[in-house]
Enzyme design. Structure first.
Site, PDB file in Angstrom:
ATOM      1  CG  MET A 229      23.465  -8.644  -4.223  1.00 57.71           C
ATOM      2  SD  MET A 229      23.809  -6.734  -3.603  1.00 57.71           S
ATOM      3  CE  MET A 229      22.857  -6.729  -1.956  1.00 57.71           C
ATOM      4  CG  LEU A 230      19.309 -13.785  -5.795  1.00 54.80           C
ATOM      5  CD1 LEU A 230      18.358 -12.928  -6.707  1.00 54.80           C
ATOM      6  CD2 LEU A 230      19.319 -15.402  -6.790  1.00 54.80           C
ATOM      7  CB  ILE A 231      17.811 -10.816  -1.552  1.00 48.19           C
ATOM      8  CG1 ILE A 231      18.847  -9.836  -0.982  1.00 48.19           C
ATOM      9  CG2 ILE A 231      16.865 -11.071  -0.367  1.00 48.19           C
ATOM     10  CD1 ILE A 231      19.715 -10.417  -0.141  1.00 48.19           C
ATOM     11  CD  GLN A 236      13.625 -10.434  -4.563  1.00 49.66           C
ATOM     12  OE1 GLN A 236      12.573  -9.986  -5.169  1.00 49.66           O
ATOM     13  NE2 GLN A 236      14.431 -11.335  -5.332  1.00 49.66           N
ATOM     14  N   GLY A 237      12.549  -7.322  -0.327  1.00 52.74           N
ATOM     15  CA  GLY A 237      11.749  -6.221   0.074  1.00 52.74           C
ATOM     16  C   GLY A 237      11.566  -6.035   1.868  1.00 52.74           C
ATOM     17  N   GLY A 239      14.997  -5.492   3.483  1.00 52.53           N
ATOM     18  CA  GLY A 239      16.295  -4.708   3.809  1.00 52.53           C
ATOM     19  C   GLY A 239      17.489  -5.565   3.872  1.00 52.53           C
ATOM     20  N   GLY A 241      19.317  -6.880   1.358  1.00 55.39           N
ATOM     21  CA  GLY A 241      20.132  -6.230   0.369  1.00 55.39           C
ATOM     22  C   GLY A 241      20.994  -5.252   0.926  1.00 55.39           C
ATOM     23  CB  ALA A 242      20.153  -2.196   2.599  1.00 55.47           C
ATOM     24  CD  GLU A 264      31.408  -8.757 -14.085  1.00 56.66           C
ATOM     25  OE1 GLU A 264      30.986  -9.317 -15.087  1.00 56.66           O
ATOM     26  OE2 GLU A 264      31.909  -9.266 -13.378  1.00 56.66           O
TER      27      GLU A 264
END
Length: 408
Positions: A229-231, A236-237, A239, A241-242, A264
């Site tokens: 998983m990569l933003i 980034q910062g 939201g 990812g959520a 994993e």
């Protein structure tokens, strides 16, 4: 000896920090190419340039890896002010270019003008796969921005080549990253895109992605496991990812054959993100209502989290602890004590295991061997470590509760 030291100092001038030398960009407009403000750098480069993350043989080294914002068409150039072979005949520089070529797929540009001409084709780029979720984020400069999350698989035309370009970012931002066997049809891919306007047209920029592998569970279930998983750093910062993790979770909840959803070797930051998302999902379930939380962690919680949200028992337990903390008056000594003991009961599990192992070892180890193991299992030390673990968990839980409150 002095001559050797002088030589070492001169050669040291040709060492470059590869995390600083590698310059990454996501280019939307031609002027972004020369704008240093759009540049970002890797967190890691050890997988290509060794544990020291140093390239030898150049002064003023700059490794340019620029990507068009949507399709990720790539510009790759290496620049430097001087090379070690210009002054020293017997010293060879590192093959910095060859290392990059090992991970970027063929078809990249080496000429800036050629790359800029590719930006004109970005209007033709459309997100791959099926739209799962749309959301908006307020940006101080740009106002309200729209984002989309899509589910994709390798049968989607053009996605295989796009993914080969996208996965190169993993090397720079995930410490133990490796490329997956994308031809295995058990992989699912989830991508985040931003919609933006350029000369009156709607274009799409790549924001981040997640890969999920569908493991078989006997007799007829699957267990989706988040692998990567990569933003991307410019986003980034905010939201994303959520939003991505929640959308993925909701997608798998609709599939009756899914047993539960795992990850994993999750990083610490991923675990915190997962805690936040799962608490957000569970807080509306009847078994996690305020009047039930003070009664303790129950079978009803386990079953409802599993049946409705594909959350396993271990993750449901953490959700319970966070939600119970939210409704507990920690200024009340008795309530705070009850909560502390409830959490420590779970945290004490590994220590109980150590005690069982010690009992077994007492039967088969020589006295001098036993002494060294007993030192590691000193009761006072265990209590101190347990209290530290509890305080760390409490801090993490409070941050999640604060985040939930800010989003309410």
């Amino acid at each position: 000896m002095a001559g050797v030291n002088t030589m070492e100092k001169k050669l040291a001038e040709y060492k470059c920090d590869t995390n600083e030398a590698i310059c990454l960009k996501l280019v939307r407009f031609p002027e972004d190419v020369e704008d240093d403000g759009t540049t970002f750098h890797p967190e890691y480069s050890h997988q290509l340039y060794g544990d020291d993350e140093v390239a030898f043989g150049y002064k003023g080294l700059q490794i340019q890896l620029y990507y068009s914002a949507g399709n990720l068409s790539t510009l790759f150039k290496v620049k430097y002010s001087s090379k070690v072979t210009e002054k020293f005949d017997c010293v060879e520089p590192d093959d910095v270019e060859g290392k990059i070529r090992e991970i970027i797929p063929a078809g990249f540009s080496c000429n800036t003008d050629d790359f800029i001409s590719l930006l004109e084709k970005e209007a033709n780029f459309k997100p791959f796969g099926t739209l799962l979720h749309t959301y908006k984020v307020h940006n101080e400069e740009a106002g309200e921005l729209t984002y989309q999350i899509h589910k994709v698989d390798m049968t989607c035309p053009g996605f295989h080549e796009y993914h080969e370009r996208l996965q190169t970012f993993l090397m720079w931002f995930i410490e133990t990253a490796s490329f997956i066997d994308a031809d295995d049809d058990r992989w699912d891919f989830f991508l985040v895109f931003e919609k933006y306007n350029k000369d009156g047209e709607t274009l799409y920029a790549t924001v981040g992605y997640m890969t999920v592998y569908n493991y078989y569970v006997y007799p007829d279930k699957t267990r989706p496991r988040v692998s990567q998983m990569l933003i991307l750093p410019p986003f980034q910062g905010e939201g994303h990812g959520a939003q991505l993790l929640e959308a993925v979770h909701r997608f798998y909840c609709t599939l009756p054959k899914v047993q539960d959803i795992t990850a994993e070797d999750p990083s610490e930051s991923y675990v915190k993100l997962r805690d936040y998302v799962l608490v957000k999902l569970c807080q509306g379930l009847p078994s996690f209502s305020s009047d039930k939380l003070h009664l303790g962690f129950s079978d009803d919680m386990v079953k409802e989290a599993q049946d409705k949200l594909k959350i396993n028992k271990k993750h449901a337990r953490r959700v319970y602890e966070i939600l119970r903390l939210r409704v507990t008056d920690m200024s009340d000594e008795e309530k705070a004590r009850e909560y502390r003991l409830e959490v420590k009961k779970r945290l004490f599990g590994p220590y109980k295991k150590n005690q069982r192992e010690l009992t077994k070892m007492m039967k088969c180890l020589r006295p001098e061997e036993l002494v060294s193991h007993i030192r590691h299992m000193d009761t006072q030390l265990q209590h101190e470590e347990l209290e530290k673990s509890y305080q760390d968990v409490l801090g993490e839980y409070r941050r999640i509760i604060e985040r939930l409150a800010s989003q309410a």
